[in-house]
Design an enzyme around this catalytic site. Structure first.
Site, PDB file in Angstrom:
ATOM      1  N   TYR A 153       0.860  -1.175   0.000  1.00 25.38           N
ATOM      2  CA  TYR A 153       0.000   0.000   0.000  1.00 25.38           C
ATOM      3  C   TYR A 153       0.902   1.232   0.000  1.00 25.38           C
ATOM      4  CZ  TYR A 153      -4.075  -2.901   1.302  1.00 25.38           C
ATOM      5  OH  TYR A 153      -5.088  -3.823   1.344  1.00 25.38           O
TER       6      TYR A 153
ATOM      7  N   PHE B 153     -12.960  -4.214  -0.615  1.00 27.55           N
ATOM      8  CA  PHE B 153     -13.776  -3.461  -1.577  1.00 27.55           C
ATOM      9  C   PHE B 153     -15.227  -3.372  -1.125  1.00 27.55           C
ATOM     10  CE2 PHE B 153     -10.619  -5.017  -4.929  1.00 27.55           C
ATOM     11  CZ  PHE B 153      -9.910  -3.830  -4.914  1.00 27.55           C
TER      12      PHE B 153
ATOM     13  N   LEU C 134     -17.049  -0.993  -0.157  1.00 28.21           N
ATOM     14  CA  LEU C 134     -17.833   0.147  -0.643  1.00 28.21           C
ATOM     15  C   LEU C 134     -17.709   0.316  -2.152  1.00 28.21           C
ATOM     16  CD1 LEU C 134     -17.273   2.788   2.169  1.00 28.21           C
ATOM     17  CD2 LEU C 134     -19.134   1.173   1.846  1.00 28.21           C
ATOM     18  N   GLY C 135     -17.479  -0.790  -2.846  1.00 25.93           N
ATOM     19  CA  GLY C 135     -17.436  -0.743  -4.299  1.00 25.93           C
ATOM     20  C   GLY C 135     -16.058  -1.042  -4.836  1.00 25.93           C
ATOM     21  N   GLY C 136     -15.987  -1.402  -6.093  1.00 27.69           N
ATOM     22  CA  GLY C 136     -14.723  -1.648  -6.754  1.00 27.69           C
ATOM     23  C   GLY C 136     -14.384  -3.112  -6.869  1.00 27.69           C
TER      24      GLY C 136
ATOM     25  N   PRO D 129     -23.156  -6.477  -4.423  1.00 28.35           N
ATOM     26  CA  PRO D 129     -24.458  -7.087  -4.667  1.00 28.35           C
ATOM     27  C   PRO D 129     -25.642  -6.222  -4.251  1.00 28.35           C
ATOM     28  CG  PRO D 129     -23.492  -8.005  -2.704  1.00 28.35           C
ATOM     29  CD  PRO D 129     -22.467  -7.078  -3.288  1.00 28.35           C
ATOM     30  N   LEU D 130     -25.418  -5.075  -3.639  1.00 28.53           N
ATOM     31  CA  LEU D 130     -26.526  -4.244  -3.183  1.00 28.53           C
ATOM     32  C   LEU D 130     -26.874  -3.211  -4.248  1.00 28.53           C
ATOM     33  CD1 LEU D 130     -25.669  -3.628   0.568  1.00 28.53           C
ATOM     34  CD2 LEU D 130     -27.114  -5.388  -0.437  1.00 28.53           C
TER      35      LEU D 130
END
Length: 280
Positions: free
Chosen positions: A60, A207, A209-211, A215-216
């Site tokens: 990172y 991931f 919160l996306g990426g 599925p939501l």
């Protein structure tokens, strides 16, 4: 009532809502570099807000801004009860992305580098991150996991985990040494999550919160958030924690405002009707 803590490895009690350090050096792997001062401020505020589980990795980084060094600068000497998890396995490719994999004889060096960068004598949790930038499956991990198991026996690692694995690789690792946590995609096979829950093993989606597969439905998230006076991100975190008492959330951010928002999601409780609606 939702359980807010988890016993990691049976001897480390942590809040189920932690912090992911990937976005401290940059917003994305190909995004702009953030200033060290920003990362240090976010880390110190995270701990003030009750975060006691920080997920990081030696890869990172962006240029001279490295997540592990930010953590050491911001938080060392570390307070009692703060758990730091790291991942080893990926190596940078020609473009700087963590697309290559370390061989078994390279893993000790990666673990020792994390110890130095974080200023620790022992790492609380080390994941073997498998597969470079690809999805899980298709290779044996036993030889590499055996190296980490040996470092655990030496006392350099407290607990072991695996990341980006399929069910066969998970079973392979468990045959070598105890597995304390699995860090996989948010959208991975629910059967693996059920197996973790039955065994008292943490499941830590990345991931979230996306990426990496979400599925939501965005519209449903927005409707539930509006009704509760929350943000869609807060509802998504709360819905993730509602999946299983073994799930740990590690939302990452380089923004103080987003950090406050994410941490507040730990107090958001979704009703059964909300959860059923979100999962469609």
């Amino acid at each position: 009532m939702t359980t807010t803590t988890f016993s990691l490895g049976g001897d480390l009690t942590i809040n189920r809502l932690g912090f992911g350090a990937m976005r401290l050096p940059m917003s994305t792997f190909d995004g702009p570099t953030r200033t060290p001062e920003n990362g240090i401020a976010v880390l110190r505020r995270a701990v003030e807000l009750g975060v006691d589980h920080i997920d990081t990795a030696g890869f990172y980084n962006r240029g001279d801004v490295r997540a592990n060094e930010l953590i050491r600068t911001a938080l060392s000497p570390y307070r009692d009860g703060l758990v730091i998890a790291t991942k080893v396995g990926p190596l940078p490719g020609p473009d700087g992305m963590p697309s290559r994999q370390a061989s078994p004889d390279q893993l000790r060096g990666l673990v020792e580098a994390d110890l130095r960068a974080l200023g620790l004598d022992r790492l609380d949790l080390v994941y073997l991150r498998v597969g470079g930038m690809s999805g899980p499956g298709g290779e044996s991990i036993a030889e590499r996991f055996e190296v980490l198991a040996g470092l655990r026996e030496e006392g350099l690692i407290r607990h072991l985990g695996v990341s980006n694995v399929d069910a066969a690789q998970f079973a392979e690792a468990r045959a070598v040494a105890p597995v304390t946590a699995v860090q996989n995609s948010y959208a991975d096979d629910p059967e693996l999550l059920a197996e973790c829950e039955a065994a008292g093993i943490a499941f830590v989606p990345f991931f979230l919160l996306g990426g990496g597969g979400n599925p939501l439905d965005t519209e449903r998230l927005g409707k539930v958030a509006a009704r509760l006076g929350a943000t869609p991100a807060q509802v998504q975190i709360a819905s993730l924690l509602a999946l299983s008492p073994s799930v740990l959330a590690i939302p990452g951010t380089g923004s103080l405002d987003h950090l406050e928002e994410n941490c507040a999601a730990g107090g958001l409780v979704l009703g059964d009707e909300d959860l059923a609606y979100l999962r469609g």
